[in-house]
Scaffold this motif. Structure first.
Motif, PDB file in Angstrom:
ATOM      1  N   GLY A  60       0.806  -1.207   0.000  1.00 49.44           N
ATOM      2  CA  GLY A  60       0.000   0.000   0.000  1.00 49.44           C
ATOM      3  C   GLY A  60       0.838   1.254   0.000  1.00 49.44           C
ATOM      4  N   PHE A  61       0.170   2.348   0.320  1.00 46.37           N
ATOM      5  CA  PHE A  61       0.786   3.673   0.317  1.00 46.37           C
ATOM      6  C   PHE A  61       0.553   4.320   1.677  1.00 46.37           C
ATOM      7  CE2 PHE A  61      -0.558   2.622  -3.986  1.00 46.37           C
ATOM      8  CZ  PHE A  61       0.606   2.828  -4.709  1.00 46.37           C
ATOM      9  N   PRO A  62       1.575   4.434   2.513  1.00 47.18           N
ATOM     10  CA  PRO A  62       1.366   4.994   3.847  1.00 47.18           C
ATOM     11  C   PRO A  62       1.071   6.492   3.847  1.00 47.18           C
ATOM     12  CG  PRO A  62       3.684   4.446   3.499  1.00 47.18           C
ATOM     13  CD  PRO A  62       2.928   3.893   2.331  1.00 47.18           C
ATOM     14  N   GLU A  63       1.669   7.229   2.911  1.00 47.56           N
ATOM     15  CA  GLU A  63       1.438   8.665   2.877  1.00 47.56           C
ATOM     16  C   GLU A  63       0.331   9.025   1.885  1.00 47.56           C
ATOM     17  OE1 GLU A  63       4.597   7.549   2.544  1.00 47.56           O
ATOM     18  OE2 GLU A  63       5.607   8.225   4.350  1.00 47.56           O
ATOM     19  N   PRO A  64      -0.374  10.123   2.145  1.00 47.99           N
ATOM     20  CA  PRO A  64      -1.421  10.571   1.225  1.00 47.99           C
ATOM     21  C   PRO A  64      -0.833  11.303   0.028  1.00 47.99           C
ATOM     22  CG  PRO A  64      -1.299  12.044   3.117  1.00 47.99           C
ATOM     23  CD  PRO A  64      -0.317  10.939   3.379  1.00 47.99           C
ATOM     24  N   ILE A  65      -0.196  10.549  -0.877  1.00 49.14           N
ATOM     25  CA  ILE A  65       0.454  11.164  -2.040  1.00 49.14           C
ATOM     26  C   ILE A  65      -0.404  11.058  -3.302  1.00 49.14           C
ATOM     27  CG2 ILE A  65       2.813  10.923  -1.182  1.00 49.14           C
ATOM     28  CD1 ILE A  65       3.048   8.348  -2.759  1.00 49.14           C
ATOM     29  N   PHE A  66      -1.388  10.140  -3.275  1.00 45.89           N
ATOM     30  CA  PHE A  66      -2.288   9.970  -4.418  1.00 45.89           C
ATOM     31  C   PHE A  66      -3.729  10.174  -3.967  1.00 45.89           C
ATOM     32  CE2 PHE A  66       1.170   6.875  -5.499  1.00 45.89           C
ATOM     33  CZ  PHE A  66       1.680   7.581  -6.583  1.00 45.89           C
ATOM     34  N   PRO A  67      -4.621  10.557  -4.885  1.00 42.97           N
ATOM     35  CA  PRO A  67      -6.050  10.492  -4.550  1.00 42.97           C
ATOM     36  C   PRO A  67      -6.381   9.080  -4.092  1.00 42.97           C
ATOM     37  CG  PRO A  67      -5.727  11.624  -6.645  1.00 42.97           C
ATOM     38  CD  PRO A  67      -4.390  11.051  -6.266  1.00 42.97           C
ATOM     39  N   LEU A  68      -7.254   8.962  -3.097  1.00 46.04           N
ATOM     40  CA  LEU A  68      -7.537   7.660  -2.508  1.00 46.04           C
ATOM     41  C   LEU A  68      -8.026   6.658  -3.556  1.00 46.04           C
ATOM     42  CD1 LEU A  68      -7.596   5.928  -0.008  1.00 46.04           C
ATOM     43  CD2 LEU A  68      -9.853   6.869   0.544  1.00 46.04           C
ATOM     44  N   LYS A  69      -8.779   7.122  -4.544  1.00 47.65           N
ATOM     45  CA  LYS A  69      -9.280   6.191  -5.561  1.00 47.65           C
ATOM     46  C   LYS A  69      -8.138   5.568  -6.349  1.00 47.65           C
ATOM     47  CE  LYS A  69     -10.192   9.699  -9.151  1.00 47.65           C
ATOM     48  NZ  LYS A  69     -11.249  10.277 -10.030  1.00 47.65           N
ATOM     49  N   LYS A  70      -7.105   6.327  -6.632  1.00 38.98           N
ATOM     50  CA  LYS A  70      -5.937   5.792  -7.351  1.00 38.98           C
ATOM     51  C   LYS A  70      -5.114   4.890  -6.433  1.00 38.98           C
ATOM     52  CE  LYS A  70      -1.551   7.246  -9.484  1.00 38.98           C
ATOM     53  NZ  LYS A  70      -1.577   6.311 -10.628  1.00 38.98           N
ATOM     54  N   ALA A  71      -4.914   5.337  -5.189  1.00 36.25           N
ATOM     55  CA  ALA A  71      -4.113   4.555  -4.248  1.00 36.25           C
ATOM     56  C   ALA A  71      -4.761   3.201  -3.974  1.00 36.25           C
ATOM     57  CB  ALA A  71      -3.928   5.339  -2.944  1.00 36.25           C
ATOM     58  N   LEU A  72      -6.086   3.166  -3.868  1.00 36.01           N
ATOM     59  CA  LEU A  72      -6.790   1.918  -3.596  1.00 36.01           C
ATOM     60  C   LEU A  72      -6.609   0.929  -4.741  1.00 36.01           C
ATOM     61  CD1 LEU A  72      -8.742   0.132  -2.000  1.00 36.01           C
ATOM     62  CD2 LEU A  72     -10.630   1.361  -3.085  1.00 36.01           C
ATOM     63  N   VAL A  73      -6.813   1.383  -5.962  1.00 34.27           N
ATOM     64  CA  VAL A  73      -6.663   0.500  -7.124  1.00 34.27           C
ATOM     65  C   VAL A  73      -5.231  -0.020  -7.227  1.00 34.27           C
ATOM     66  CG1 VAL A  73      -6.684   0.438  -9.663  1.00 34.27           C
ATOM     67  CG2 VAL A  73      -8.564   1.535  -8.410  1.00 34.27           C
ATOM     68  N   GLU A  74      -4.265   0.878  -7.072  1.00 36.23           N
ATOM     69  CA  GLU A  74      -2.868   0.479  -7.200  1.00 36.23           C
ATOM     70  C   GLU A  74      -2.451  -0.476  -6.089  1.00 36.23           C
ATOM     71  OE1 GLU A  74      -0.880   1.115  -9.696  1.00 36.23           O
ATOM     72  OE2 GLU A  74      -2.339   2.359 -10.744  1.00 36.23           O
ATOM     73  N   SER A  75      -2.936  -0.254  -4.876  1.00 36.48           N
ATOM     74  CA  SER A  75      -2.556  -1.135  -3.771  1.00 36.48           C
ATOM     75  C   SER A  75      -3.179  -2.513  -3.925  1.00 36.48           C
ATOM     76  CB  SER A  75      -2.930  -0.521  -2.415  1.00 36.48           C
ATOM     77  OG  SER A  75      -4.320  -0.571  -2.171  1.00 36.48           O
ATOM     78  N   ALA A  76      -4.412  -2.574  -4.426  1.00 33.76           N
ATOM     79  CA  ALA A  76      -5.062  -3.866  -4.651  1.00 33.76           C
ATOM     80  C   ALA A  76      -4.297  -4.677  -5.685  1.00 33.76           C
ATOM     81  CB  ALA A  76      -6.503  -3.658  -5.082  1.00 33.76           C
ATOM     82  N   LEU A  77      -3.936  -4.047  -6.800  1.00 32.16           N
ATOM     83  CA  LEU A  77      -3.184  -4.746  -7.834  1.00 32.16           C
ATOM     84  C   LEU A  77      -1.807  -5.175  -7.331  1.00 32.16           C
ATOM     85  CD1 LEU A  77      -4.066  -2.487 -10.904  1.00 32.16           C
ATOM     86  CD2 LEU A  77      -4.859  -4.829 -10.494  1.00 32.16           C
ATOM     87  N   ALA A  78      -1.161  -4.293  -6.587  1.00 28.94           N
ATOM     88  CA  ALA A  78       0.175  -4.620  -6.097  1.00 28.94           C
ATOM     89  C   ALA A  78       0.143  -5.752  -5.076  1.00 28.94           C
ATOM     90  CB  ALA A  78       0.822  -3.370  -5.490  1.00 28.94           C
ATOM     91  N   ALA A  79      -0.859  -5.747  -4.184  1.00 31.16           N
ATOM     92  CA  ALA A  79      -0.963  -6.809  -3.190  1.00 31.16           C
ATOM     93  C   ALA A  79      -1.195  -8.160  -3.862  1.00 31.16           C
ATOM     94  CB  ALA A  79      -2.087  -6.513  -2.204  1.00 31.16           C
ATOM     95  N   ALA A  80      -1.971  -8.157  -4.934  1.00 37.38           N
ATOM     96  CA  ALA A  80      -2.292  -9.403  -5.629  1.00 37.38           C
ATOM     97  C   ALA A  80      -1.158  -9.905  -6.519  1.00 37.38           C
ATOM     98  CB  ALA A  80      -3.554  -9.213  -6.464  1.00 37.38           C
ATOM     99  N   PHE A  81      -0.434  -8.985  -7.142  1.00 36.50           N
ATOM    100  CA  PHE A  81       0.474  -9.414  -8.204  1.00 36.50           C
ATOM    101  C   PHE A  81       1.934  -8.976  -8.047  1.00 36.50           C
ATOM    102  CE2 PHE A  81      -3.771  -8.584 -10.213  1.00 36.50           C
ATOM    103  CZ  PHE A  81      -4.144  -9.918 -10.302  1.00 36.50           C
TER     104      PHE A  81
END
Length: 201
Positions: A60-81
């Protein structure tokens, strides 16, 4: 409380949907996010096996550097793959894993006169921690010390170890320790009911 139960259900369903769509069609679905998710926010997606709840991926992303909608999608993909500790998630596993999403407050450095004071500043079950020294950085979510039954000293040591630093590095003034809190939402079973996770339950 920053997020409602309905928003929590939405983020977990979204995380699963993003991973499912990518597995089936190699694309990210178009999702209509609430306006609140335009704001920048920290987020972690955790995928665990079911029913034994062994970790299968967590990024995931600990700091608020991206809009939450982008951070959520990116973290889900990264956790899975993209979690280097595990092979990429497969389509066959979707029915035997559960998704958990942690929505984070911005990390704040804990400043103390004596490093031993950190033992009184960190609250198990409330705080997640980040240890940082130079290029070394490691994070543990608030639920981790509860799941492992750690005390504060062990939590600090394990966070240092996660950063690739000596376990006692938290005693060194050159190591920065940050704390944050999280609202956590999880599936009770694959594709099942989503609940707000009270740490320690």
């Amino acid at each position: 409380m920053m997020y409602t139960d309905e928003e929590g259900i939405f983020v977990v369903k979204t995380a699963r949907r993003v991973v499912e769509e990518y597995l089936n069609r190699r694309r990210v679905p178009e999702i209509e996010f609430p306006k609140k998710f335009e704001e920048k926010g920290g987020v972690f997606t955790t995928i665990s096996t079911y029913p034994d709840r062994n970790l299968r991926g967590c990024i995931g992303f600990p700091e608020p550097i991206f809009p939450l909608k982008k951070a959520l999608v990116e973290s889900a993909l990264a956790a899975a793959f993209q979690d280097p500790r595990f092979p990429p998630l497969t389509r066959d596993e979707l029915n035997s894993v559960v998704f958990e999403v942690s929505l984070l407050t911005p990390p704040e450095e804990i400043r103390v006169k004596s490093r031993k004071e950190l033992l009184n500043m960190v609250v198990i079950g409330r705080h997640g921690l980040i240890a940082e020294r130079g290029f070394y950085r490691g994070l543990l979510l608030p639920q981790v010390p509860v799941e492992w039954n750690w005390d504060v000293e062990e939590f600090l040591s394990q966070t240092c170890w996660k950063a690739g630093l000596p376990p006692d590095c938290w005693l060194d003034e050159s190591t920065k320790i940050y704390a944050f809190s999280a609202e956590i939402f999880e599936e009770e079973e694959p594709w099942g009911r989503i609940r707000r996770k009270e740490i320690g339950d």
